[in-house]
Enzyme design. Structure first.
Site, mmCIF file in Angstrom:
data_model
loop_
_atom_site.group_PDB
_atom_site.id
_atom_site.type_symbol
_atom_site.label_atom_id
_atom_site.label_comp_id
_atom_site.label_asym_id
_atom_site.label_seq_id
_atom_site.Cartn_x
_atom_site.Cartn_y
_atom_site.Cartn_z
ATOM 1 N N SER A 1 13.561 -64.074 -1.823
ATOM 2 C CA SER A 1 14.962 -64.494 -1.711
ATOM 3 C C SER A 1 15.293 -65.731 -2.527
ATOM 4 O O SER A 1 16.468 -66.015 -2.764
ATOM 5 C CB SER A 1 15.313 -64.742 -0.243
ATOM 6 N N ASP B 1 21.156 -72.664 4.245
ATOM 7 C CA ASP B 1 20.960 -72.142 5.592
ATOM 8 C C ASP B 1 19.643 -72.720 6.113
ATOM 9 O O ASP B 1 19.130 -73.680 5.541
ATOM 10 C CB ASP B 1 21.007 -70.600 5.634
ATOM 11 N N HIS C 1 16.911 -71.407 3.143
ATOM 12 C CA HIS C 1 17.118 -71.416 1.696
ATOM 13 C C HIS C 1 17.809 -72.687 1.199
ATOM 14 O O HIS C 1 18.769 -73.152 1.817
ATOM 15 C CB HIS C 1 17.960 -70.200 1.300
#
Length: 360
Positions: A45, A335, A338
C-alpha cells in the site's frame, strides 16, 4: 552509550536531511531527465496507485478522505491524502507526476510506457500475507510485469520496448504487512518460525523477487528498507505493554530485516551481470521524524489525520471521514498506518538524493 564520532555522524546526517527537506518542501525534486524512460513499481500500500480498486478486496482507499489533496481531489486508491513516494520519484526523473496502476483500464499501454505500478495494498513478500488480505501477491505482480513487457513490445516494437525495460528504474517497497497483517495476527507463521527465522525467510523471498525481475529484463533496481513500523499509530494503540508508545519489538524486527536485506542487495549487485541493485534506507529518516517532528514541520506524530487517528485505516477511515483533520501536512501519518503526502515527499527527496543517484 554512543561514541562522540557516532554522535557527530548522526548529527551530520540529520543536518543533511533537514537541508534537503527545507530545500525541497513544497515541490518535487528536479532530476536530470531523459536518462530514465520509466519507473516500474512492485510492492504494497505504500506504492499501490489503485490496483486494489479492481480486485475483490476490502483493502481499498478509493473513497474520501483518501486523495483529498491529490490532483482534483480524486480518491484514486492511494492510501494517503495525496501523492506517494513513487509519484514524487517519477516527477524527479522527469517523468509524469504520478505513476498509474496497471489494472486501471482507463490507462493505455502508451500511458503505461513511462511508468506503472503493480503494487497491491495489504500484500507482502510472503504469499500467505496476500491471501489473508485477498490482494495481489508478489508472484502475480511479477506475472503482470511479464504481461506488461509483452504488451509494450507489441505497441512500441521489440527494440524500443526492450530498451525501456532495460533502462527503467524498478522500485520494490514491501515487507511491513508480513509482520503486522500476518506474523503477529495469524498464528500459522509463528508456529513455523521464530521471529529471526521469519525475517530470514522474508529476506530470501526479497532476493527471489529481485532475481525474478532480473530474469524478465530489469537492470536498475532499488529495494526500500522498512521504516520503524512499531511507531505507526495503530501499533502504538495496540501496544499492550506500553500503550501509546512505539512497539520496540516491531522496530527491532524492521532493523533485522533491513540488515539482512542490505547484505542480499550488496551480493546481488555484484552477482547479477549488467545490473545495479541498491538499498534505500528509510528507517533512520522516519525515526528522526518521529523523534523530532517539529523540525520537519509536523505537529502530530502519534495519531493519523483520519478519524481518531488511533486505529482507522481503509474502510474505517472512510466511515470516520467527518472527523478527519483539516491540515494533513501537519500529520506524519494520514491514517493509523499510512504516511501523509508530506511525509512521502520527504522520503522521496531522501531516496532520490541517496540510493537513486547511481541511476542519474
Amino acid at each position: 552509550m554512543p561514541s562522540s564520532s557516532q554522535s557527530r555522524s548522526r548529527l551530520c546526517c540529520r543536518l543533511l536531511l533537514l537541508l534537503l527537506v527545507f530545500h525541497f518542501s513544497g515541490r518535487a525534486v528536479v532530476g536530470g531527465g531523459g536518462k530514465v524512460p520509466a519507473l516500474i513499481v512492485f510492492g504494497d500500500s505504500t506504492v499501490d496507485a489503485g490496483n486494489n480498486n479492481f480486485i475483490p478486496t476490502v483493502a481499498r482507499g478509493n473513497f474520501p478522505p483518501y486523495g483529498r489533496d491529490f490532483d482534483r481531489g480524486v480518491a484514486t486508491g492511494r492510501f494517503s491524502n495525496g501523492r506517494l513516494v513513487t509519484d514524487f520519484l517519477s516527477e524527479a526523473f522527469g517523468l509524469p507526476s504520478s505513476v498509474p496502476a496497471y489494472l486501471d483500464p482507463s490507462y493505455t499501454i502508451d500511458q503505461l510506457a513511462t511508468g506503472v505500478s503493480f503494487a497491491s495494498g495489504g500484500t507482502g513478500l510472503d504469499d500467505l500475507t496476500a491471501e489473508i488480505a485477498s490482494v495481489i501477491p508478489m508472484s502475480q505482480q511479477l506475472e503482470y510485469f511479464r504481461e506488461y513487457k509483452a504488451r509494450l513490445q507489441l505497441a512500441k516494437g521489440e527494440s524500443t520496448a526492450n530498451e525501456t525495460i532495460a533502462e527503467a528504474v524498478y522500485i520494490f517497497s514491501i515487507g511491513t504487512n508480513d509482520f503486522i497483517v500476518n506474523y503477529f495476527t495469524v498464528p500459522l507463521r509463528r508456529d513455523q518460525y521464530t521471529p529471526p527465522e521469519y525475517v530470514a525467510y522474508l529476506v530470501g523471498l526479497a532476493e527471489a523477487a529481485v532475481r525474478d525481475a532480473y530474469g524478465l529484463g530489469a537492470r536498475k533496481m532499488e529495494f526500500t528498507g522498512l521504516a520503524p513500523f512499531g511507531c505507526i499509530p495503530a501499533a502504538r494503540t495496540l501496544n499492550q505493554d506500553e500503550p501509546g508508545e512505539c512497539n520496540e519489538e516491531y522496530n527491532r524486527l524492521a532493523e533485522m530485516f533491513n540488515a539482512g536485506l542490505q547484505e542480499v542487495v550488496r551480493r546481488l549487485d555484484g552477482e547479477l551481470a549488467g545490473a545495479r541493485v541498491v538499498f534505500a534506507e528509510t528507517y533512520g529518516v522516519v525515526s528522526d521524524i518521529v523523534a523530532n517532528p517539529s523540525d520537519y514541520g509536523f505537529d502530530n506524530v502519534e495519531q493519523g489525520c483520519c478519524g481518531t487517528g488511533l486505529i482507522e485505516t481503509s474502510v474505517m477511515c472512510g466511515l470516520d471521514e467527518p472527523f478527519t483533520c483539516q491540515d494533513a501536512d501537519k500529520y506524519v501519518f494520514f491514517d493509523s498506518v499510512h504516511p501523509s503526502e508530506q511525509t512521502y515527499r520527504i522520503l522521496a527527496d531522501h531516496i532520490f538524493n541517496t540510493a537513486l543517484r547511481v541511476f542519474l
